[in-house]
Design a protein around this motif. Sequence first.
Motif, PDB file in Angstrom:
ATOM      1  N   ALA A  46       0.831  -1.207   0.000  1.00 25.23           N
ATOM      2  CA  ALA A  46       0.000   0.000   0.000  1.00 25.23           C
ATOM      3  C   ALA A  46       0.864   1.254   0.000  1.00 25.23           C
ATOM      4  O   ALA A  46       0.352   2.360   0.155  1.00 25.23           O
ATOM      5  CB  ALA A  46      -0.942   0.010   1.199  1.00 25.23           C
ATOM      6  N   GLY A  47       2.189   1.082  -0.156  1.00 26.87           N
ATOM      7  CA  GLY A  47       3.063   2.249  -0.232  1.00 26.87           C
ATOM      8  C   GLY A  47       3.546   2.762   1.103  1.00 26.87           C
ATOM      9  O   GLY A  47       3.868   3.948   1.234  1.00 26.87           O
ATOM     10  N   ALA A  48       3.601   1.898   2.117  1.00 26.67           N
ATOM     11  CA  ALA A  48       4.286   2.236   3.366  1.00 26.67           C
ATOM     12  C   ALA A  48       5.701   1.685   3.267  1.00 26.67           C
ATOM     13  O   ALA A  48       5.896   0.542   2.844  1.00 26.67           O
ATOM     14  CB  ALA A  48       3.557   1.622   4.559  1.00 26.67           C
ATOM     15  N   TRP A  49       6.687   2.497   3.662  1.00 22.97           N
ATOM     16  CA  TRP A  49       8.081   2.075   3.518  1.00 22.97           C
ATOM     17  C   TRP A  49       8.846   2.322   4.808  1.00 22.97           C
ATOM     18  O   TRP A  49       8.897   3.442   5.303  1.00 22.97           O
ATOM     19  CB  TRP A  49       8.749   2.816   2.357  1.00 22.97           C
ATOM     20  CG  TRP A  49       8.088   2.507   1.042  1.00 22.97           C
ATOM     21  CD1 TRP A  49       7.216   3.294   0.348  1.00 22.97           C
ATOM     22  CD2 TRP A  49       8.212   1.285   0.297  1.00 22.97           C
ATOM     23  NE1 TRP A  49       6.797   2.646  -0.786  1.00 22.97           N
ATOM     24  CE2 TRP A  49       7.391   1.412  -0.854  1.00 22.97           C
ATOM     25  CE3 TRP A  49       8.944   0.109   0.474  1.00 22.97           C
ATOM     26  CZ2 TRP A  49       7.284   0.407  -1.812  1.00 22.97           C
ATOM     27  CZ3 TRP A  49       8.843  -0.903  -0.480  1.00 22.97           C
ATOM     28  CH2 TRP A  49       8.019  -0.745  -1.611  1.00 22.97           C
ATOM     29  N   ARG A  50       9.374   1.212   5.362  1.00 23.33           N
ATOM     30  CA  ARG A  50      10.101   1.262   6.635  1.00 23.33           C
ATOM     31  C   ARG A  50       9.274   2.048   7.648  1.00 23.33           C
ATOM     32  O   ARG A  50       9.761   2.964   8.315  1.00 23.33           O
ATOM     33  CB  ARG A  50      11.497   1.839   6.484  1.00 23.33           C
ATOM     34  CG  ARG A  50      12.343   1.202   5.401  1.00 23.33           C
ATOM     35  CD  ARG A  50      13.827   1.439   5.632  1.00 23.33           C
ATOM     36  NE  ARG A  50      14.331   0.600   6.717  1.00 23.33           N
ATOM     37  CZ  ARG A  50      15.446   0.858   7.415  1.00 23.33           C
ATOM     38  NH1 ARG A  50      16.140   1.952   7.162  1.00 23.33           N
ATOM     39  NH2 ARG A  50      15.837   0.039   8.377  1.00 23.33           N
ATOM     40  N   TYR A  51       8.042   1.630   7.781  1.00 20.84           N
ATOM     41  CA  TYR A  51       7.007   2.390   8.500  1.00 20.84           C
ATOM     42  C   TYR A  51       6.851   1.853   9.921  1.00 20.84           C
ATOM     43  O   TYR A  51       6.573   0.675  10.136  1.00 20.84           O
ATOM     44  CB  TYR A  51       5.692   2.267   7.728  1.00 20.84           C
ATOM     45  CG  TYR A  51       4.529   3.031   8.302  1.00 20.84           C
ATOM     46  CD1 TYR A  51       4.386   4.387   8.064  1.00 20.84           C
ATOM     47  CD2 TYR A  51       3.560   2.392   9.071  1.00 20.84           C
ATOM     48  CE1 TYR A  51       3.302   5.094   8.571  1.00 20.84           C
ATOM     49  CE2 TYR A  51       2.478   3.090   9.581  1.00 20.84           C
ATOM     50  CZ  TYR A  51       2.356   4.443   9.329  1.00 20.84           C
ATOM     51  OH  TYR A  51       1.290   5.133   9.838  1.00 20.84           O
ATOM     52  N   LEU A  52       7.040   2.708  10.899  1.00 17.77           N
ATOM     53  CA  LEU A  52       6.914   2.344  12.308  1.00 17.77           C
ATOM     54  C   LEU A  52       5.442   2.381  12.700  1.00 17.77           C
ATOM     55  O   LEU A  52       4.863   3.462  12.845  1.00 17.77           O
ATOM     56  CB  LEU A  52       7.721   3.312  13.173  1.00 17.77           C
ATOM     57  CG  LEU A  52       7.787   3.001  14.674  1.00 17.77           C
ATOM     58  CD1 LEU A  52       8.612   1.748  14.925  1.00 17.77           C
ATOM     59  CD2 LEU A  52       8.373   4.197  15.419  1.00 17.77           C
ATOM     60  N   ILE A  53       4.823   1.216  12.860  1.00 13.99           N
ATOM     61  CA  ILE A  53       3.381   1.203  13.130  1.00 13.99           C
ATOM     62  C   ILE A  53       3.066   1.402  14.607  1.00 13.99           C
ATOM     63  O   ILE A  53       1.914   1.633  14.968  1.00 13.99           O
ATOM     64  CB  ILE A  53       2.715  -0.091  12.625  1.00 13.99           C
ATOM     65  CG1 ILE A  53       3.185  -1.319  13.417  1.00 13.99           C
ATOM     66  CG2 ILE A  53       2.956  -0.284  11.144  1.00 13.99           C
ATOM     67  CD1 ILE A  53       2.395  -2.567  13.088  1.00 13.99           C
ATOM     68  N   GLY A  54       4.091   1.312  15.470  1.00 13.59           N
ATOM     69  CA  GLY A  54       3.884   1.615  16.884  1.00 13.59           C
ATOM     70  C   GLY A  54       3.638   0.406  17.771  1.00 13.59           C
ATOM     71  O   GLY A  54       3.516   0.551  18.988  1.00 13.59           O
TER      72      GLY A  54
END
Length: 515
Positions: free
Chosen positions: A354-362
Motif C-alpha cells: 500500500a506504499g508504506a516504507w520502513r514504517y513504524l506502526i507503533g
Amino acid sequence: MALLGSLLKSGIRLTNAVRLRKTNPFGQQRKAFRKLIQKAQFTEFGTTYHFDELLRAVEFGGHHEFYEKFKKNVPIHDYNKMFDGWWHRTLAGERNIAWPGRVKYFALSSGTSEASTKYIPVTKAMSRAIQRASIRQILTLGKYQNLPATLYEKGYLMLGGSTNLNARQGHFEGDLSGITASQIPFWFQRFYKPGKDIAQERDWALKLDEITEQAADWDIGYVVGVPAWIQLLMEKIIARYNVKTIHDIWPNLMVFGHGGVSFEPYKAGFEKLLAHPITYIETYLASEGFIAFQTHPNAEGMQLVLNNGLFFEFIPFNEKNFSPDGELTENPQTLMIDEVEEGKEYALLLSTCAGAWRYLIGDTIRFVNKKQAEIVITGRTKHFLSLCGEHLSVDNMNKAIELVSQELGISVREFTVAGVAHGTLFAHDWYIGTDDKVDASLLRDRIDDRLKELNDDYAVERQHALKDISVTVLPAKTFYDWMKSRGKMGGQHKFPRVLKKGLIQEWENFLKSER
C-alpha cells in the motif's frame, strides 16, 4: 450443502499439507521484498530512493546485501513523515507516488492514544492481500479433526465498521473493517453476516440492535471481531431472547476469530456466555495490513504472514533505540527476520503493497518461535509505563489482570492505567471496569503483587520511586460511554490501556461529569 462442506474441508487439508512443507522465513521475506521493490521502482518514492539499485541487489547480490542497501537508501518513517512527505499527495489524488496507480480507499485510524485522524492508503494490492490472508486463516481450521465439514456451510458474522464509506474528493474513506467488508468476494457473500444492509449502518448502537433482531434467523458458525464488542453483542442477544447462552441461539457456533487487544482479560467473562467450548483463533490485522494469525489454537503465538505483500523489520525495543517516552532515537538498530532472537521485544517496521516504507506502526512484539516466525503482541511503543524505570508493558498488565480475575472470580471487561506524580515521586492510578462486586483495596493489592512477580523492574521501583498504587472500580459501561463521547464506538476502536498526557485529564473530566 453437506457435500460442499466436505469438499471444502478436503481441499483445506490438502492445502495445509502443502503449506506446512514450506517454512523458510528469510526466503519468503526476500521474495516478498523483491516483489514490492519491483512493483514500486517507477513510483516517485522508488526513483527517489533508488529502488533500481535495490532490485539489482536482491536479484544478484549476496545473502544480506539487498537489506543493507535498503537500510542505507531508505529512511525510517513514522506516520507524520510518511504522510507529510508522500501520502498527502496520494490523498489528493496524485498517481504513482508511493505505490503504482491512484489510491481510491483510505482507512481512517487514530490508534488508541492520539486524537488526530490518520489516513492509511488501502490499495487494490493491499485489499487482495488481506483477502488472501483471511482465506488462509480460515484454511487453517482444516487441520482440526473435531471441526465438522458442516462448519464451512455456516454463517460467518463479521462485526466491523460501516461499509457505507465516506466519499470525499475522489476517494472513499472509513474503517479498514468497513472497506474490506465492502469488497467481500462474490462467492463468500452467501455466508457473510450481517449482510449488506446492516453492514452499511453507521450508527453502532443501531447496528447492534439490528443484528440482535435478526440473530435468531441466522445459523452462525464463526464470529470475527474485537472481543469487547462481540461480548457486548452476545449479551444483548441473550437478553433479547431470554436464553442462558449464545448457543441457545447459535447452536453451531464453533470458532471465534479475535484481534485488536489481548483476549485473556475477557476470556473468563466471555466463556460464561457459552454452553460449550469453542475454538479461539487470534488475528493481527492492522490498518497497514494483515500481519499475522494463529495457525492452531494451542499455538503460543501468531505466525507472521511472510509472503503476502509485507516486508518486516524489527527494532530492538530498548533504551538504545527508544527514548523514555517511546520516541525513536537517531540511527536505531534494525534487523531482518533471520537476525531476531526469541524472548526479546521488538518494535515493528513494515514496508507494504500500500506504499508504506520502513514504517513504524507503533506495535511491539516478541518472538516465541523463531523457526515458525511466531510472535505475540506485547504492547505499543508509547503504551507502557516507565515513569521511574518500572518498564511496565501492556503484556504485563494483561497477564496481571487475567491472573487476578481468575483468583477473585470476577470478569474485568476493560481497564486502563495512568502514571501520575506523587509528591516528588510517582504513582499508578488503575481504573478497572467490572460489573462484579469486588473490594477495591483487595483488587489493588492483588494486581500489585502479580505485577511484582511478572516484572522485576516494577518490584524494585515499588520499593523506591513508585510510591503508590490506586484502583478505582467502575461499571464497564463507563468505559464504553467515554468511547462514545469521543466518537469511537465499535469497529476497530479499543480503549487505551495506558493514558498519557492530555488523555489523563480528558478521562478524569469525563468521570467528574458522570458523577
